[in-house]
Enzyme design. Structure first.
Site, short mmCIF file in Angstrom:
data_model
loop_
_atom_site.label_atom_id
_atom_site.label_comp_id
_atom_site.label_asym_id
_atom_site.label_seq_id
_atom_site.Cartn_x
_atom_site.Cartn_y
_atom_site.Cartn_z
N HIS A 32 0.65 9.94 -11.70
CA HIS A 32 0.71 11.21 -12.30
C HIS A 32 -0.40 11.24 -13.44
CE1 HIS A 32 4.25 12.67 -9.67
NE2 HIS A 32 4.98 11.52 -10.10
N SER A 62 8.54 -0.24 -0.75
CA SER A 62 9.32 1.02 -1.46
C SER A 62 8.11 1.73 -1.75
CB SER A 62 10.06 0.79 -2.62
OG SER A 62 10.71 1.91 -2.74
N CYS A 66 11.71 -3.03 -3.16
CA CYS A 66 12.84 -3.59 -2.88
C CYS A 66 12.99 -4.99 -2.57
CB CYS A 66 13.45 -3.03 -1.49
SG CYS A 66 13.63 -1.11 -1.66
#
Length: 131
Positions: free
Chosen positions: A73, A68, A88
């Site tokens: 950030h 995935s 996943c």
């Protein structure tokens, strides 16, 4: 579509400032952490935002995983970071690898305070039959 989605909001990070400002350095650290955790990177994007009146621009580092994704950030003016790891679990349970990846990145930033969340996604339920 079952998987584990981990997030962490890191506050008052005591790491060297280049981890908050240098997209390429942070990106390399992310890819290294992905590999050490036993996950598979398939693509990556690292971006530096321009400085504003509030201070230097932060960075976003995104690593697309076969399992995935990882997204980081930074807000250098606040010495803050958000981490997002989703795996996943279709072909196998990657939950421990996701946790190891998140833990490695938390250790990189040395936050004074952490807010963590974990969400099990795609829970199997009986759905009503389509009409």
């Amino acid at each position: 579509m079952q998987g584990l989605h981990l997030t962490a909001d890191l506050h008052r990070c005591r790491c060297d400032s280049h981890w908050l400002l240098d997209a390429q350095a942070l990106g390399r650290a992310c890819v290294d952490a992905v590999n050490v955790a036993g996950l598979q990177a398939v693509a990556e994007l690292f971006h530096t935002f321009p400085a504003t009146g509030h201070g230097p621009g932060g960075v976003t580092a995104t690593v697309l995983l076969a399992e995935s994704h990882l997204c980081v950030h930074t807000w250098p003016e606040q010495r803050a970071v958000t981490l997002d790891v989703y795996v996943c679990n279709f072909g196998g349970d990657h939950s421990a690898k996701a946790q190891a990846l998140l833990d490695a990145l938390v250790a990189l930033f040395l936050p004074a305070h952490i807010e963590r969340k974990a969400l099990q996604r795609g829970e199997v339920r009986s759905l009503p039959a389509a009409v």
